[in-house]
Design a protein around this motif. Structure first.
Motif, PDB file in Angstrom:
ATOM      1  N   ARG A 259     -44.356  32.611   0.979  1.00  0.00           N
ATOM      2  CA  ARG A 259     -45.652  33.111   0.544  1.00  0.00           C
ATOM      3  C   ARG A 259     -46.002  34.466   1.149  1.00  0.00           C
ATOM      4  NH1 ARG A 259     -51.690  30.710   1.867  1.00  0.00           N
ATOM      5  NH2 ARG A 259     -52.808  32.118   0.461  1.00  0.00           N
ATOM      6  N   ARG A 260     -45.754  34.655   2.448  1.00  0.00           N
ATOM      7  CA  ARG A 260     -46.153  35.903   3.098  1.00  0.00           C
ATOM      8  C   ARG A 260     -45.363  37.086   2.550  1.00  0.00           C
ATOM      9  NH1 ARG A 260     -50.993  34.295   4.456  1.00  0.00           N
ATOM     10  NH2 ARG A 260     -50.997  32.628   6.039  1.00  0.00           N
ATOM     11  N   THR A 261     -44.113  36.874   2.163  1.00  0.00           N
ATOM     12  CA  THR A 261     -43.339  37.950   1.543  1.00  0.00           C
ATOM     13  C   THR A 261     -43.962  38.345   0.220  1.00  0.00           C
ATOM     14  OG1 THR A 261     -41.340  37.037   2.553  1.00  0.00           O
ATOM     15  CG2 THR A 261     -41.041  38.658   0.805  1.00  0.00           C
ATOM     16  N   ASN A 306     -37.586  29.273  -0.987  1.00  0.00           N
ATOM     17  CA  ASN A 306     -38.532  28.394  -0.303  1.00  0.00           C
ATOM     18  C   ASN A 306     -39.723  28.128  -1.222  1.00  0.00           C
ATOM     19  OD1 ASN A 306     -40.086  27.074   1.631  1.00  0.00           O
ATOM     20  ND2 ASN A 306     -40.700  28.943   2.676  1.00  0.00           N
ATOM     21  N   PRO A 307     -40.065  26.878  -1.560  1.00  0.00           N
ATOM     22  CA  PRO A 307     -39.518  25.625  -1.012  1.00  0.00           C
ATOM     23  C   PRO A 307     -38.593  24.859  -1.960  1.00  0.00           C
ATOM     24  CG  PRO A 307     -41.680  25.202  -1.930  1.00  0.00           C
ATOM     25  CD  PRO A 307     -41.377  26.648  -2.208  1.00  0.00           C
ATOM     26  N   TYR A 308     -38.334  25.408  -3.183  1.00  0.00           N
ATOM     27  CA  TYR A 308     -37.598  24.623  -4.176  1.00  0.00           C
ATOM     28  C   TYR A 308     -36.085  24.842  -4.126  1.00  0.00           C
ATOM     29  CZ  TYR A 308     -42.007  23.169  -6.231  1.00  0.00           C
ATOM     30  OH  TYR A 308     -43.248  22.606  -6.428  1.00  0.00           O
ATOM     31  N   GLN A 506     -54.771  27.527  -8.594  1.00  0.00           N
ATOM     32  CA  GLN A 506     -53.952  28.603  -8.018  1.00  0.00           C
ATOM     33  C   GLN A 506     -52.621  28.067  -7.523  1.00  0.00           C
ATOM     34  OE1 GLN A 506     -56.956  29.944  -5.189  1.00  0.00           O
ATOM     35  NE2 GLN A 506     -57.109  31.918  -6.254  1.00  0.00           N
ATOM     36  N   ARG A 507     -52.669  26.902  -6.900  1.00  0.00           N
ATOM     37  CA  ARG A 507     -51.416  26.291  -6.435  1.00  0.00           C
ATOM     38  C   ARG A 507     -50.519  25.957  -7.615  1.00  0.00           C
ATOM     39  NH1 ARG A 507     -54.968  23.439  -2.735  1.00  0.00           N
ATOM     40  NH2 ARG A 507     -54.776  21.515  -3.974  1.00  0.00           N
ATOM     41  N   ALA A 508     -51.099  25.482  -8.682  1.00  0.00           N
ATOM     42  CA  ALA A 508     -50.311  25.140  -9.872  1.00  0.00           C
ATOM     43  C   ALA A 508     -49.647  26.383 -10.455  1.00  0.00           C
ATOM     44  CB  ALA A 508     -51.202  24.473 -10.918  1.00  0.00           C
ATOM     45  N   ASN A 509     -50.370  27.510 -10.445  1.00  0.00           N
ATOM     46  CA  ASN A 509     -49.796  28.752 -10.971  1.00  0.00           C
ATOM     47  C   ASN A 509     -48.607  29.218 -10.128  1.00  0.00           C
ATOM     48  OD1 ASN A 509     -51.616  28.939 -13.091  1.00  0.00           O
ATOM     49  ND2 ASN A 509     -53.095  30.147 -11.905  1.00  0.00           N
ATOM     50  N   LEU A 510     -48.643  28.884  -8.845  1.00  0.00           N
ATOM     51  CA  LEU A 510     -47.554  29.257  -7.951  1.00  0.00           C
ATOM     52  C   LEU A 510     -46.439  28.223  -7.930  1.00  0.00           C
ATOM     53  CD1 LEU A 510     -49.674  30.576  -4.937  1.00  0.00           C
ATOM     54  CD2 LEU A 510     -48.366  31.954  -6.571  1.00  0.00           C
ATOM     55  N   GLY A 511     -46.638  27.106  -8.641  1.00  0.00           N
ATOM     56  CA  GLY A 511     -45.617  26.066  -8.694  1.00  0.00           C
ATOM     57  C   GLY A 511     -45.641  25.118  -7.507  1.00  0.00           C
TER      58      GLY A 511
END
Length: 540
Positions: A259-261, A306-308, A506-511
């Motif tokens: 996420r931070r990247t 990360n993480p999949y 938002q979490r869903a949009n990020l998978g």
């Protein structure tokens, strides 16, 4: 004791007559060298003449018999406290052991002998040259994949420490050079340093001998010309991006990533006129489109992600990018250079969060970037300005940790594969994400370019956020913590530990799914890990 002291005096006299002494601050000699003379009058350290190397001590065996029969044990218990000449112990040990020297003419292993143990090579760099390491392509009877750890073992233990680092009192381990700056004897020496004819260090932000040894070890493992160690994995990533992507440049990255990247690429770099295209890890068509329609400076992705744990086809991506003049950087933190060497697959740079597997003990923050000397020197110039410096104590811990990297990764690979296979059959697990499974979308890529599939398993439990939290809380063995790659198993619920500030949409949009669990296998017994997971799944 009187006879012991007399014997010690005799040995001291022998030592003096033979010119025996213990050099304190020489450059360590290279036992892997093709020719290693017993006495080198021109040995030097950082361009300065060193003390004369002492010849091999070969006293007649009759001299040794003059010592008490139990001399060495007594010496270790009492005499070291009483004898002023500690060189006695060295004389006796050198004579009594009478061990043969390392062969000076050990040949570099040929492809035909790659299956056997790795012999000593002519130099640290030769340890990784000419040794084909066939990727894992099959899994027989559910057993763990073939590893390259046997070939990486000697590199992980010895690279970077056999030459070019200070020799202090015959220390086996690399010394910690705890200094913020370095001195010069006069202006002429300083000018020689500036001109490159005198090798030394100038200031702690620009380099350190302990850190340099760690960098050499990582370079050998990554099969790189050079490596730069920095204060954290994010420091390595951000410094690299700032150094290599110009204003107006364009980056291609992937949807599944740390996420931070992603935050740095999508929120900080646009302020500098740098744009980005985000693609699915397997979407090469979108990559080609971006290369054709944007001035792409760099492709940057993790592999596995990360993480999949998605895997990039590094060879194909590198060929596409290089045709358009774009660089390729692969973050191989989840793989480690034991499981994957991105540079040999065509990438220009390999990045690691050294905090994770390379250090391996959850006690260091560090990051590394490996590649050609030209690229690393470019990044280093920016790093010298930004100042994300690694301290020498951390460098020492990294060196220590990497000595067991191949052993830890082998254990974690095997545990993770067995765990993924078992969880895939469990009724309370909906889906398992692990590149070692045939069900993983990038399994075919992982088989081609990886020697092992890593120690992290992500999976979705059959429940919602609360049920998944109950599972996490019911685990007894792993720690709940946001990291991976250490000796201890760690577990996290990404929704809670990394994305809690995001709304469900938002979490869903990020998978990121609420029932997703990321499990980092430690080096504990697989049976204990799986038994704990089984009992915790009863809470779902």
């Amino acid at each position: 004791m009187a006879s012991l002291i007399a014997s010690a005096s005799a040995a001291s006299a022998i030592s003096s007559s033979c010119g025996f002494h213990s050099p304190q601050n020489e450059c360590r000699s290279e036992p892997f060298a093709a020719t290693a003379p017993a006495s080198d009058q021109s040995a030097s350290c950082n361009g300065r003449p060193s003390e004369t190397a002492f010849p091999a001590f070969s006293a007649p065996s009759s001299l040794i018999l003059r010592f008490p029969p139990n001399f060495k044990r007594q010496l270790s218990i009492k005499a070291r406290r009483n004898c002023s000449n500690i060189g006695v112990a060295q004389v006796v040990a050198a004579s009594a052991t009478n061990s043969p020297a390392l062969s000076d003419n050990v040949a570099t292993p040929s492809p035909a002998s790659a299956g056997g143990p790795l012999p000593l090579a002519a130099s640290a760099a030769d340890l990784v040259v000419g040794i084909p390491l066939p990727p894992c392509s099959t899994i027989v009877n559910g057993s763990a994949q073939i590893l390259s750890s046997d070939k990486s073992a000697t590199v992980a233990v010895h690279a970077g420490e056999r030459s070019g680092r200070p020799k202090v009192s015959d220390s086996l381990t690399t010394p910690i050079v705890q200094t913020s700056t370095y001195t010069f004897t006069d202006t002429a020496q300083l000018i020689a340093y500036q001109d490159g004819t005198y090798k030394s260090f100038e200031y702690g932000r620009y380099g350190n001998p302990t850190t340099h040894a760690a960098e050499q070890k990582i370079s050998a493992l990554e099969k790189a010309e050079a490596t730069l160690l920095m204060a954290s994995g994010m420091s390595a990533a951000t410094t690299m991006l700032l150094a290599l992507v110009p204003s107006g440049g364009h980056i291609v990255t992937t949807t599944d990533c740390y996420r931070r990247t992603r935050q740095f690429i999508q929120t900080i770099l646009p302020k500098m006129g740098i744009t980005a295209t985000v693609i699915d890890p397997a979407d090469l068509a979108s990559l080609e489109h971006a290369l054709d329609n944007s001035k792409v400076s760099l492709f940057f992705s993790e592999s596995p992600t990360n993480p999949y744990l998605r895997c990039i086809d590094i060879e194909k991506v590198s060929k596409l990018c290089h045709k358009k003049g774009a660089l390729v950087c692969i973050d191989g933190t989840f793989a480690t250079p034991i499981n994957q060497t991105a540079l040999t697959l065509g990438a220009d740079m390999a990045l690691n969060s050294v905090t994770k597997y390379l250090s391996g003990h959850n006690d260091v923050l560090a990051g590394s970037l490996s590649g050609s000397k030209e690229i690393i020197e470019t990044v280093k110039k920016v790093h010298n300005i930004l100042g994300g410096v690694l301290d020498p104590n951390s460098a020492y811990l990294i060196i220590r940790g990497m000595k067991t990297l191949h052993l830890r990764v082998k254990q974690q690979n095997e545990t993770a594969l067995r765990l993924a296979q078992a969880l895939e059959l469990h009724p309370k697990v909906h889906h398992v994400h692990y590149p070692g499974l045939e069900s993983h979308p990038d399994h075919h890529i992982a088989k081609q370019q990886m020697y092992g599939f890593g120690g992290v398993v992500s999976f979705e439990v059959a429940g919602d956020l609360e049920a998944t939290s109950r599972f996490i809380d019911s685990l007894k063995l792993p720690y709940i913590a946001p990291s991976l790659g250490g000796c201890e198993s760690l577990v996290e619920q990404p929704t809670v530990i990394s994305y809690w500030d995001q709304s469900p949409s938002q979490r869903a949009n990020l998978g990121i799914k609420d029932n997703l669990v990321r499990f980092s296998c430690g080096i504990e017994a697989y049976e204990d890990i799986f038994a704990d997971i089984q009992q915790a799944l009863k809470a779902v």
